[in-house]
Scaffold this motif. Sequence first.
Motif, short mmCIF file in Angstrom:
data_model
loop_
_atom_site.label_atom_id
_atom_site.label_comp_id
_atom_site.label_asym_id
_atom_site.label_seq_id
_atom_site.Cartn_x
_atom_site.Cartn_y
_atom_site.Cartn_z
N LYS A 59 0.81 -1.23 0.00
CA LYS A 59 0.00 0.00 0.00
C LYS A 59 0.85 1.28 0.00
N CYS A 60 1.98 1.25 0.66
CA CYS A 60 2.75 2.49 0.81
C CYS A 60 3.82 2.69 -0.28
N ILE A 61 3.68 1.94 -1.36
CA ILE A 61 4.55 2.16 -2.53
C ILE A 61 3.87 3.25 -3.37
N SER A 62 4.65 4.20 -3.89
CA SER A 62 4.02 5.30 -4.66
C SER A 62 3.34 4.74 -5.91
N ASN A 63 2.30 5.45 -6.39
CA ASN A 63 1.58 4.98 -7.58
C ASN A 63 2.51 4.82 -8.77
N GLU A 64 3.44 5.75 -8.89
CA GLU A 64 4.40 5.69 -9.99
C GLU A 64 5.21 4.39 -9.92
N LYS A 65 5.69 4.11 -8.71
CA LYS A 65 6.50 2.89 -8.55
C LYS A 65 5.65 1.63 -8.73
N LYS A 66 4.38 1.72 -8.32
CA LYS A 66 3.49 0.56 -8.51
C LYS A 66 3.45 0.20 -10.00
N LEU A 67 3.27 1.23 -10.83
CA LEU A 67 3.16 0.98 -12.28
C LEU A 67 4.47 0.45 -12.86
N THR A 68 5.60 1.00 -12.41
CA THR A 68 6.88 0.51 -12.95
C THR A 68 7.16 -0.91 -12.47
N MET A 69 6.76 -1.20 -11.23
CA MET A 69 6.97 -2.57 -10.72
C MET A 69 6.12 -3.58 -11.51
N CYS A 70 4.90 -3.18 -11.85
CA CYS A 70 4.03 -4.08 -12.62
C CYS A 70 4.66 -4.37 -13.98
N GLN A 71 5.23 -3.32 -14.58
CA GLN A 71 5.87 -3.49 -15.87
C GLN A 71 7.07 -4.44 -15.73
N LYS A 72 7.87 -4.17 -14.71
CA LYS A 72 9.09 -4.95 -14.49
C LYS A 72 8.80 -6.43 -14.24
N TYR A 73 7.74 -6.70 -13.48
CA TYR A 73 7.47 -8.09 -13.10
C TYR A 73 6.34 -8.71 -13.92
N ASN A 74 6.04 -8.09 -15.07
CA ASN A 74 5.02 -8.65 -15.97
C ASN A 74 3.67 -8.87 -15.31
N ILE A 75 3.25 -7.90 -14.49
CA ILE A 75 1.94 -8.00 -13.86
C ILE A 75 0.96 -7.19 -14.71
N ASN A 76 -0.11 -7.84 -15.16
CA ASN A 76 -1.08 -7.20 -16.04
C ASN A 76 -1.79 -6.02 -15.35
#
Length: 199
Positions: A59-76
């Motif tokens: 929850k406390c990860i920034s929205n920007e980082k959430k999106l980059t993490m999803c990209q990095k780890y292939n999360i749809n």
Amino acid sequence: MDGKTNNPKKIRKILEKTLDEKRFEHTLGVAYTASALAMRYESDVKKAEVAGLLHDCAKCISNEKKLTMCQKYNINVNEVEQKNPFLLHAKLGSFLAMKKYKVTDKDIINAILNHTTGRPEMSLLEKIVFVADYIEPNRIQAPNLVLIRKTAFIDLDKSVLMILGDTLNYLDSITEAIDPITRKTYEYYKKLFDSNKTI
Ligand code: DGI
Ligand code: FE
Ligand code: FE
């Protein structure tokens, strides 16, 4: 629960450092409310505690980082999540539960994954975490909280339906984009409730 699953004490220590104070207090509230519901419904109390502790671990990860993490780890990322990246804390939370906290139990992973939108045919543990998230003692703003809290310990499915109904009303009132799964979940539990009424 299998031996590999991380223990609650260790998880709590890590969460205290990675979550802000308010979120950490909410997390503890969800963990003990989920444990109490597990006792009531004869579910695994330790699994409920671990799932409750970890449900908002991203929850406390920034929205920007959430999106980059999803990209990095292939999360749809779907359209509604793209517009409301906070929703991704559920998907990322289940990912971190596996990778960082070494949780291998599928039911715990699913309870974290589905805790925000719910899903049709939730397992008992998924419903316990979904409901505990809404009723834990630190929550004060939701409407009908007194009734939903009481119902949660009488008829879990009915409390799931009440929470989804109020959540959809709230999202409609603020014209927030609704993930199709939230509406599908509501319709599933409404049908279930209506069919039980006629028996
Ligand atoms: O993370 P928490 O705040 O503890 O709780 P949560 O993960 O259940 O998130 C609650 C918020 O999520 C609440 O404001 C309602 C919102 N929500 C639930 N389903 C949807 C949704 N928001 C959008 N935009 N779309 C949904 O389908
Ligand atoms: Fe959440
Ligand atoms: Fe939460």
